[in-house]
Scaffold this active site. Structure first.
Site, short mmCIF file in Angstrom:
data_model
loop_
_atom_site.label_atom_id
_atom_site.label_comp_id
_atom_site.label_asym_id
_atom_site.label_seq_id
_atom_site.Cartn_x
_atom_site.Cartn_y
_atom_site.Cartn_z
N HIS A 1 -6.28 1.83 -3.74
CA HIS A 1 -5.30 1.37 -2.74
C HIS A 1 -4.88 -0.06 -3.07
O HIS A 1 -5.50 -0.73 -3.91
CB HIS A 1 -5.91 1.43 -1.34
CG HIS A 1 -7.07 0.50 -1.12
ND1 HIS A 1 -7.15 -0.37 -0.06
CD2 HIS A 1 -8.21 0.29 -1.85
CE1 HIS A 1 -8.27 -1.05 -0.12
NE2 HIS A 1 -8.94 -0.68 -1.19
N CYS B 1 0.81 -1.22 0.00
CA CYS B 1 0.00 0.00 0.00
C CYS B 1 0.85 1.27 0.00
O CYS B 1 0.60 2.20 -0.78
CB CYS B 1 -0.97 -0.01 1.17
SG CYS B 1 -0.22 0.06 2.82
N HIS C 1 -2.19 1.32 6.99
CA HIS C 1 -2.65 1.27 5.59
C HIS C 1 -2.83 2.70 5.08
O HIS C 1 -3.13 3.62 5.84
CB HIS C 1 -3.96 0.50 5.48
CG HIS C 1 -4.36 0.17 4.08
ND1 HIS C 1 -3.66 -0.72 3.29
CD2 HIS C 1 -5.40 0.62 3.31
CE1 HIS C 1 -4.26 -0.82 2.11
NE2 HIS C 1 -5.30 -0.01 2.09
#
Length: 259
Positions: free
Chosen positions: A225, A161, A213
Site C-alpha cells: 500500500h 493509496c 485507505h
C-alpha cells in the site's frame, strides 16, 4: 463536446481553476479526457477511463478530433512498465517523457503515435490480457515499491493509496474508480481477512466510518500500500501493523475480491 489527450508525463488535475488550487489527481501520458467546460485558460476535464473530473491548464492538454478520440477508445492498450522514459520524436528535436503506467497510443513495432508525430519505445510493455491473475497484479505493484506518497499522485515519483491501486489494476486490465471510497462499492466482500488471497483489496476506515485507505493483499499476512511510500506491511484482523514504528496505522473495515 470536445476531446483531449495528455501528451505530457504528468499533468496535475485540480479541484478548482488555478495553479494554487489543491491537486486531486494526475493525468499520465496517453490519458484521454472529455472537455466539459472552460474558465479562461483552465479546462474542466473528465478522465475517460474513470469519469473523474477536475481542472487542468489548457496548455497541458492536446485537443483531438472526435474521430481520433474514437480510434483511441477502440485500440488495443499498451502500458509502459519502465519507471521513467525520455526520448525524441522521430525527425524532431522535441522530447517526450512518460512514466510507468503511461498509455502509448497506436503502439506498433516499438513505436507510438500522437496524431502525426511518432516516437520510439523499446522498453518493457504490458498489454492487458483477457484473464487477470494475482501474479501479474503483484508484479506490477512491486514496480512502485519505495515510491513516495503524494496526495492526488499516480506516478512512481508520487502516488496516493487509491491512485496506486487504480493504476496497478488498470495495467492488468481492470478499470477501477479513482478514490478508495468509490472502489469499496465494487467487488465481492469476504467475511474474514483470513480468507484473503493475493490480489484482494483491503479497505480501512476512520472513526466516523469513512473509507480513507486501500491496499492490496500480498499473502495471508501482508499488504502492499501507499503510506508515506509504497511499502509492504503486516495485515491482520485489526488492520495494518507497521513494524518500523511498532504500531497499527490503519483500522481494517473490510476485504473485497475483484478477480
Amino acid at each position: 463536446m470536445n476531446y483531449g489527450l495528455c501528451d505530457q508525463a504528468l499533468v496535475p488535475v485540480r479541484v478548482q481553476p488555478g495553479d494554487r488550487q489543491e491537486m486531486t489527481n494526475q493525468l499520465l501520458f496517453g490519458d484521454m479526457v472529455i472537455i466539459k467546460g472552460q474558465v479562461k485558460d483552465w479546462l474542466l476535464v473528465e478522465s475517460f477511463d474513470d469519469q473523474y473530473e477536475g481542472w487542468t491548464d489548457s496548455k497541458q492538454i492536446l485537443p483531438v478530433s472526435k474521430e481520433l478520440f474514437s480510434e483511441l477508445i477502440n485500440e488495443e492498450r499498451h502500458y509502459v512498465l519502465n519507471l521513467a522514459t525520455a526520448g525524441t520524436y522521430i525527425g524532431e528535436d522535441s522530447t517526450y517523457l512518460f512514466t510507468c503506467g503511461a498509455h502509448l497510443p497506436f503502439f506498433r513495432n516499438n513505436a507510438f503515435r500522437i496524431i502525426d508525430r511518432k516516437g520510439n519505445y523499446s522498453g518493457e510493455i504490458i498489454k492487458p490480457g483477457e484473464k487477470i491473475n494475482p501474479e501479474e497484479l503483484l508484479r506490477i505493484a512491486n514496480k512502485y515499491l519505495g515510491s513516495p506518497y503524494l496526495w492526488g499522485g499516480r506516478s512512481p515519483f508520487g502516488i496516493d493509496c487509491s491512485g496506486f491501486i487504480q493504476i496497478v489494476f488498470k495495467m492488468a486490465g481492470i478499470m477501477l474508480p479513482r478514490d478508495a471510497s468509490q472502489q469499496v462499492t465494487l467487488g465481492e466482500s469476504l467475511n474474514f481477512v483470513d480468507e484473503a488471497l493475493p490480489g484482494d483489496l483491503a479497505f480501512f476506515g476512520n472513526e466516523e466510518g469513512e473509507i480513507i485507505h486501500v491496499g492490496m493483499v500480498v499473502n495471508d499476512s501482508h499488504i502492499i500500500h501507499a503510506s508515506g511510500k509504497v511499502r509492504v506491511d503486516k495485515l491482520d484482523h485489526q488492520g495494518i501493523y507497521n513494524e518500523e514504528i511498532r504500531k497499527y496505522t490503519h483500522n481494517l473495515r473490510l476485504v473485497k475480491r475483484f478477480i
